[in-house]
Design a protein around this motif. Structure first.
Motif, PDB file in Angstrom:
ATOM      1  N   ALA A  15      15.548  36.443   4.461  1.00 15.28           N
ATOM      2  CA  ALA A  15      14.791  37.685   4.671  1.00 15.28           C
ATOM      3  C   ALA A  15      13.403  37.583   4.039  1.00 15.28           C
ATOM      4  N   GLU A  16      13.320  36.990   2.867  1.00  8.68           N
ATOM      5  CA  GLU A  16      12.020  36.814   2.208  1.00  8.68           C
ATOM      6  C   GLU A  16      11.143  35.849   3.003  1.00  8.68           C
ATOM      7  N   ILE A  17      11.726  34.789   3.522  1.00 10.18           N
ATOM      8  CA  ILE A  17      10.962  33.842   4.346  1.00 10.18           C
ATOM      9  C   ILE A  17      10.456  34.541   5.607  1.00 10.18           C
ATOM     10  N   ARG A  18      11.296  35.370   6.213  1.00 10.43           N
ATOM     11  CA  ARG A  18      10.857  36.135   7.395  1.00 10.43           C
ATOM     12  C   ARG A  18       9.698  37.069   7.033  1.00 10.43           C
ATOM     13  N   ARG A  19       9.775  37.696   5.872  1.00 10.68           N
ATOM     14  CA  ARG A  19       8.692  38.586   5.432  1.00 10.68           C
ATOM     15  C   ARG A  19       7.392  37.796   5.257  1.00 10.68           C
ATOM     16  N   LEU A  20       7.485  36.626   4.660  1.00 18.82           N
ATOM     17  CA  LEU A  20       6.300  35.792   4.458  1.00 18.82           C
ATOM     18  C   LEU A  20       5.748  35.277   5.794  1.00 18.82           C
ATOM     19  N   ALA A  21       6.631  34.923   6.719  1.00 16.76           N
ATOM     20  CA  ALA A  21       6.182  34.483   8.051  1.00 16.76           C
ATOM     21  C   ALA A  21       5.480  35.629   8.770  1.00 16.76           C
ATOM     22  N   ALA A  22       6.013  36.838   8.639  1.00 14.98           N
ATOM     23  CA  ALA A  22       5.374  38.011   9.248  1.00 14.98           C
ATOM     24  C   ALA A  22       4.006  38.251   8.622  1.00 14.98           C
ATOM     25  N   SER A  23       3.887  37.992   7.335  1.00 15.30           N
ATOM     26  CA  SER A  23       2.604  38.152   6.651  1.00 15.30           C
ATOM     27  C   SER A  23       1.574  37.162   7.209  1.00 15.30           C
ATOM     28  N   VAL A  24       2.016  35.951   7.496  1.00 15.93           N
ATOM     29  CA  VAL A  24       1.114  34.959   8.106  1.00 15.93           C
ATOM     30  C   VAL A  24       0.694  35.445   9.491  1.00 15.93           C
ATOM     31  N   GLU A  25       1.663  35.882  10.281  1.00 18.59           N
ATOM     32  CA  GLU A  25       1.356  36.347  11.637  1.00 18.59           C
ATOM     33  C   GLU A  25       0.437  37.564  11.608  1.00 18.59           C
ATOM     34  N   HIS A  85      11.314  20.323   8.399  1.00 19.51           N
ATOM     35  CA  HIS A  85      10.186  19.682   7.723  1.00 19.51           C
ATOM     36  C   HIS A  85       9.257  19.015   8.733  1.00 19.51           C
ATOM     37  N   GLU A  86       9.843  18.298   9.676  1.00 19.76           N
ATOM     38  CA  GLU A  86       9.028  17.585  10.657  1.00 19.76           C
ATOM     39  C   GLU A  86       8.281  18.544  11.582  1.00 19.76           C
ATOM     40  N   GLU A  87       8.960  19.597  12.020  1.00 13.17           N
ATOM     41  CA  GLU A  87       8.372  20.496  13.007  1.00 13.17           C
ATOM     42  C   GLU A  87       7.523  21.606  12.391  1.00 13.17           C
ATOM     43  N   VAL A  88       7.822  21.982  11.165  1.00 13.89           N
ATOM     44  CA  VAL A  88       7.133  23.139  10.597  1.00 13.89           C
ATOM     45  C   VAL A  88       6.363  22.777   9.335  1.00 13.89           C
ATOM     46  N   LEU A  89       7.067  22.409   8.284  1.00 13.36           N
ATOM     47  CA  LEU A  89       6.410  22.236   6.991  1.00 13.36           C
ATOM     48  C   LEU A  89       5.321  21.168   7.011  1.00 13.36           C
ATOM     49  N   SER A  90       5.567  20.072   7.704  1.00 17.66           N
ATOM     50  CA  SER A  90       4.548  19.015   7.751  1.00 17.66           C
ATOM     51  C   SER A  90       3.337  19.436   8.584  1.00 17.66           C
ATOM     52  N   ARG A  96      -6.040  23.891   9.576  1.00 19.16           N
ATOM     53  CA  ARG A  96      -5.718  24.590  10.826  1.00 19.16           C
ATOM     54  C   ARG A  96      -5.291  26.031  10.566  1.00 19.16           C
ATOM     55  N   ALA A  97      -5.670  26.560   9.403  1.00 24.42           N
ATOM     56  CA  ALA A  97      -5.241  27.900   9.001  1.00 24.42           C
ATOM     57  C   ALA A  97      -5.748  29.000   9.918  1.00 24.42           C
ATOM     58  N   THR A  98      -6.798  28.741  10.663  1.00 18.99           N
ATOM     59  CA  THR A  98      -7.310  29.776  11.573  1.00 18.99           C
ATOM     60  C   THR A  98      -6.946  29.504  13.033  1.00 18.99           C
ATOM     61  N   ASP A  99      -6.117  28.514  13.260  1.00 17.28           N
ATOM     62  CA  ASP A  99      -5.664  28.187  14.613  1.00 17.28           C
ATOM     63  C   ASP A  99      -4.472  29.098  14.940  1.00 17.28           C
ATOM     64  N   ALA A 100      -4.754  30.215  15.567  1.00 10.95           N
ATOM     65  CA  ALA A 100      -3.750  31.251  15.804  1.00 10.95           C
ATOM     66  C   ALA A 100      -2.561  30.731  16.611  1.00 10.95           C
ATOM     67  N   ALA A 101      -2.828  30.004  17.677  1.00 10.27           N
ATOM     68  CA  ALA A 101      -1.734  29.509  18.514  1.00 10.27           C
ATOM     69  C   ALA A 101      -0.837  28.552  17.729  1.00 10.27           C
ATOM     70  N   HIS A 105       3.115  29.266  16.776  1.00  5.51           N
ATOM     71  CA  HIS A 105       4.135  28.274  17.149  1.00  5.51           C
ATOM     72  C   HIS A 105       4.961  27.875  15.924  1.00  5.51           C
ATOM     73  N   LEU A 106       4.307  27.631  14.805  1.00  5.48           N
ATOM     74  CA  LEU A 106       5.018  27.244  13.592  1.00  5.48           C
ATOM     75  C   LEU A 106       5.950  28.352  13.115  1.00  5.48           C
ATOM     76  N   MET A 107       5.482  29.585  13.150  1.00  5.60           N
ATOM     77  CA  MET A 107       6.311  30.701  12.690  1.00  5.60           C
ATOM     78  C   MET A 107       7.526  30.869  13.615  1.00  5.60           C
ATOM     79  N   ALA A 108       7.325  30.705  14.912  1.00 13.53           N
ATOM     80  CA  ALA A 108       8.442  30.813  15.856  1.00 13.53           C
ATOM     81  C   ALA A 108       9.453  29.697  15.617  1.00 13.53           C
TER      82      ALA A 108
END
Length: 138
Positions: A15-25, A85-90, A96-101, A105-108
């Motif tokens: 739930a905390e990770i989801r909250r943080l992902a929503a904060s990024v989005e 790790h391979e698909e998201v964390l790396s 690329r912090a301002t690359d919205a797409a 994709h990473l959050m999804a």
């Protein structure tokens, strides 16, 4: 620790990770400057890495012996973490912090990994305190 307590703790971390992902989005949608998005991404990455370490330390030894599928469940956990790790964390790159797409994709992908983990490894039917399952037929 009882299995239901472990399950609850790990789901609270999700739930905390989801909250943080929503904060990024939300930051992406608001067009926040790169330094703020980098800060949010760092917090998310730290939470995911901490959660994965907690799962491996607490869940892996339990899954190994929980049922006949234990070794496969342990491999699934390891595989999920490798894929995550391979698909998201790396792919969390401050450049690329301002690359919205890219960030969407990473959050999804991260949310999909957690959803899969909840269905296969953190399910109440698997992590339960009672050894005898009266309704094992369903």
């Amino acid at each position: 620790m009882r299995l239901r307590d472990l399950r609850r703790t790990l789901l609270e971390q999700h739930a905390e990770i989801r909250r943080l992902a929503a904060s990024v989005e939300e930051g992406v949608a608001q067009g926040l400057p790169a330094p703020e998005l980098v800060k949010r991404l760092a917090a998310l990455r730290e939470a995911v890495e901490s959660h994965n370490a907690a799962e491996e330390a607490t869940l892996k030894p339990i899954l190994e012996y929980i049922d006949a599928w234990g070794p496969q469940r342990v491999e699934a956990l390891a595989g999920e973490h490798r894929a995550e790790h391979e698909e998201v964390l790396s792919q969390i790159d401050p450049a690329r912090a301002t690359d919205a797409a890219h960030l969407r994709h990473l959050m999804a992908a991260l949310l999909a990994h957690m959803g899969q983990e909840e269905k296969t490894l953190l399910t109440e039917k698997l992590l339960r305190d009672d050894v005898i399952q009266l309704d094992a037929g369903d």
